[in-house]
Scaffold this motif. Structure first.
Motif, PDB file in Angstrom:
ATOM      1  N   ASN A 150       4.191  10.052   2.002  1.00  0.00           N
ATOM      2  CA  ASN A 150       3.643   8.203   0.874  1.00  0.00           C
ATOM      3  C   ASN A 150       4.264   8.116   0.010  1.00  0.00           C
ATOM      4  O   ASN A 150       4.177   7.262  -1.587  1.00  0.00           O
ATOM      5  CB  ASN A 150       1.722   9.052   0.136  1.00  0.00           C
ATOM      6  CG  ASN A 150       0.996   9.268   1.778  1.00  0.00           C
ATOM      7  OD1 ASN A 150       1.168   8.334   2.559  1.00  0.00           O
ATOM      8  ND2 ASN A 150       0.623  10.314   1.358  1.00  0.00           N
ATOM      9  N   LYS A 151       5.862   8.473  -0.766  1.00  0.00           N
ATOM     10  CA  LYS A 151       6.651   8.424  -1.518  1.00  0.00           C
ATOM     11  C   LYS A 151       8.434   7.841  -0.859  1.00  0.00           C
ATOM     12  O   LYS A 151       8.581   7.797  -1.011  1.00  0.00           O
ATOM     13  CB  LYS A 151       6.869   9.314  -2.103  1.00  0.00           C
ATOM     14  CG  LYS A 151       5.543   9.839  -2.746  1.00  0.00           C
ATOM     15  CD  LYS A 151       5.986  10.673  -4.035  1.00  0.00           C
ATOM     16  CE  LYS A 151       4.220  11.092  -4.780  1.00  0.00           C
ATOM     17  NZ  LYS A 151       4.293  12.226  -5.445  1.00  0.00           N
ATOM     18  N   GLN A 173       3.645  -2.028   4.133  1.00  0.00           N
ATOM     19  CA  GLN A 173       2.940  -0.527   3.236  1.00  0.00           C
ATOM     20  C   GLN A 173       3.417   0.267   3.180  1.00  0.00           C
ATOM     21  O   GLN A 173       3.314   1.506   2.304  1.00  0.00           O
ATOM     22  CB  GLN A 173       1.648  -1.168   2.615  1.00  0.00           C
ATOM     23  CG  GLN A 173       1.077  -2.483   1.669  1.00  0.00           C
ATOM     24  CD  GLN A 173       1.721  -2.551   0.923  1.00  0.00           C
ATOM     25  OE1 GLN A 173       2.308  -2.025   0.347  1.00  0.00           O
ATOM     26  NE2 GLN A 173       2.110  -4.038   0.644  1.00  0.00           N
ATOM     27  N   ARG A 176       6.684   2.178  -0.059  1.00  0.00           N
ATOM     28  CA  ARG A 176       6.658   2.202  -1.948  1.00  0.00           C
ATOM     29  C   ARG A 176       7.188   0.969  -1.896  1.00  0.00           C
ATOM     30  O   ARG A 176       7.297   0.251  -3.576  1.00  0.00           O
ATOM     31  CB  ARG A 176       6.690   3.462  -2.262  1.00  0.00           C
ATOM     32  CG  ARG A 176       5.761   4.112  -1.632  1.00  0.00           C
ATOM     33  CD  ARG A 176       4.212   3.966  -1.370  1.00  0.00           C
ATOM     34  NE  ARG A 176       4.052   3.878  -2.986  1.00  0.00           N
ATOM     35  CZ  ARG A 176       3.453   4.632  -3.924  1.00  0.00           C
ATOM     36  NH1 ARG A 176       3.440   5.778  -3.653  1.00  0.00           N
ATOM     37  NH2 ARG A 176       3.199   4.836  -5.421  1.00  0.00           N
ATOM     38  N   PRO A 239       6.794  -4.553   0.153  1.00  0.00           N
ATOM     39  CA  PRO A 239       6.551  -3.315  -1.136  1.00  0.00           C
ATOM     40  C   PRO A 239       7.498  -4.502  -2.332  1.00  0.00           C
ATOM     41  O   PRO A 239       8.000  -5.236  -1.961  1.00  0.00           O
ATOM     42  CB  PRO A 239       7.456  -2.157  -0.720  1.00  0.00           C
ATOM     43  CG  PRO A 239       8.426  -2.529   0.549  1.00  0.00           C
ATOM     44  CD  PRO A 239       8.105  -4.160   0.905  1.00  0.00           C
ATOM     45  N   ASN A 305       7.737   3.432  -8.064  1.00  0.00           N
ATOM     46  CA  ASN A 305       6.989   2.942  -7.613  1.00  0.00           C
ATOM     47  C   ASN A 305       6.875   4.374  -6.303  1.00  0.00           C
ATOM     48  O   ASN A 305       6.048   3.467  -5.542  1.00  0.00           O
ATOM     49  CB  ASN A 305       8.079   1.320  -6.426  1.00  0.00           C
ATOM     50  CG  ASN A 305       7.620   0.375  -7.633  1.00  0.00           C
ATOM     51  OD1 ASN A 305       6.942   0.038  -7.554  1.00  0.00           O
ATOM     52  ND2 ASN A 305       9.308  -0.261  -8.405  1.00  0.00           N
ATOM     53  N   SER A 306       7.202   5.271  -6.734  1.00  0.00           N
ATOM     54  CA  SER A 306       6.957   6.566  -6.123  1.00  0.00           C
ATOM     55  C   SER A 306       5.860   7.375  -6.773  1.00  0.00           C
ATOM     56  O   SER A 306       5.756   8.224  -5.616  1.00  0.00           O
ATOM     57  CB  SER A 306       8.001   7.356  -5.676  1.00  0.00           C
ATOM     58  OG  SER A 306       9.252   6.886  -5.011  1.00  0.00           O
TER      59      SER A 306
END
Length: 307
Positions: A150-151, A173, A176, A239, A305-306
């Motif tokens: 997710n990062k 998406q 990120r 992103p 953004n992470s």
């Protein structure tokens, strides 16, 4: 053209660069790029660990190098896929080793460097397919790699930025953020900056035409948005994006146009223009303070953004 004294000295030295044992113009170009990067990149920072392995893709394997930064702990880490430049025909682990080490330590992220196939031996879509396959493989195997899926972001410079744009458009998406460093966004080479810097410094129009023709050797590919980012019509799944441009770079104006196209799709785009800089300045950290400034700016964007 106003160049800093440091850039002027770099250009003078590059004009004296001699490649030994060059087999042909392509081999000389590849070895010249590697020599420039090694000579001008500066000291290689220590990282915690470097791992190399191959990712199987159908009938061939894609070499990958993972850089784990100093200070990393056992929990899953953010990660950045890195796609190198080199006009789609050059570039390797060695050309980008110095800058990738810095990015790993400053961002605190695991950097996954993908050594995709190069033209003219492997024209489009080979390199793009490698880059996308490796990115998806990393996301799908994040647990085994101790990466937080997710990062994950993506960074590309020059030709690598063209690959990154296509991948981020497709994967949306799942990534990120993306960082595009002086992106090669169009094969027309007809902007004002190409007219102003047709003969350089660093790269020139003849090299660009030859490289794009090697990369897109099937005429049908010249209309493919995955090969030419300025042909992409809709960036809605892209992103947040950070684009770095150099003032005295023939690619400057196509990078600006790419940013405008993204903004038209209401993508969050940050742009920084590095005044008096040239194409490839990220390889010149031994001489230029701007290289470090750009690394720190990229790191700030990646961390923001992470979260």
């Amino acid at each position: 053209m106003k160049l800093t004294p440091e850039i002027t000295k770099i250009i003078e030295n590059l004009n004296k660069l001699h490649v030994f044992d060059g087999l042909n113009s392509l081999d000389i170009s590849r070895k010249g790029y590697e020599t420039m990067a090694i000579q001008l990149g500066g000291k290689k920072e220590a990282v915690k660990i470097i791992e190399e392995f191959n990712i199987r893709n159908k009938n061939h394997e894609i070499p990958v190098r993972i850089y784990r930064p100093n200070g990393i702990v056992n929990e899953k880490s953010p990660a950045i896929i890195y796609l190198h430049g080199g006009w789609f025909i050059s570039g390797s682990f060695e050309t980008h080793d110095t800058i990738v080490r810095q990015l790993a330590n400053v961002t605190g992220s695991v950097i996954v460097f993908v050594d995709y196939r190069l033209a003219p031996e492997h024209p489009f879509p080979a390199g793009f397919d490698d880059a996308q396959w490796a990115t998806e493989w990393i996301l799908n195997n994040s647990d085994a790699l101790n990466i937080d899926k997710n990062k994950v972001g993506i960074i590309g410079d020059s030709a690598g930025a063209a690959l990154a744009v296509g991948i981020s458009t497709r994967l949306g998406q799942q990534l990120r953020f993306q960082v595009l460093i002086y992106p090669a966004a169009d094969n027309q080479l007809n902007t004002q900056s190409w007219k102003d810097y047709e003969d350089g410094p660093i790269i020139n129009k003849d090299e660009g035409i030859k490289a794009w023709n090697w990369y897109l050797n099937d005429p049908r590919d010249q209309q493919n948005p995955m090969a030419i980012p300025l042909l992409i019509k809709d960036f809605k799944n892209t992103p947040p994006t950070f684009i770095l441009l150099a003032e005295h770079d023939p690619l400057r104006d196509e990078g600006k146009q790419l940013a405008q196209n993204m903004k038209a799709s209401e993508i969050r785009v940050k742009i920084t223009h590095y005044r008096e800089m040239v194409h490839g300045f990220m390889h010149m950290g031994a001489v230029l303070k701007e290289t470090r400034e750009a690394v720190l700016e990229i790191a700030a964007f990646a961390k923001e953004n992470s979260k």
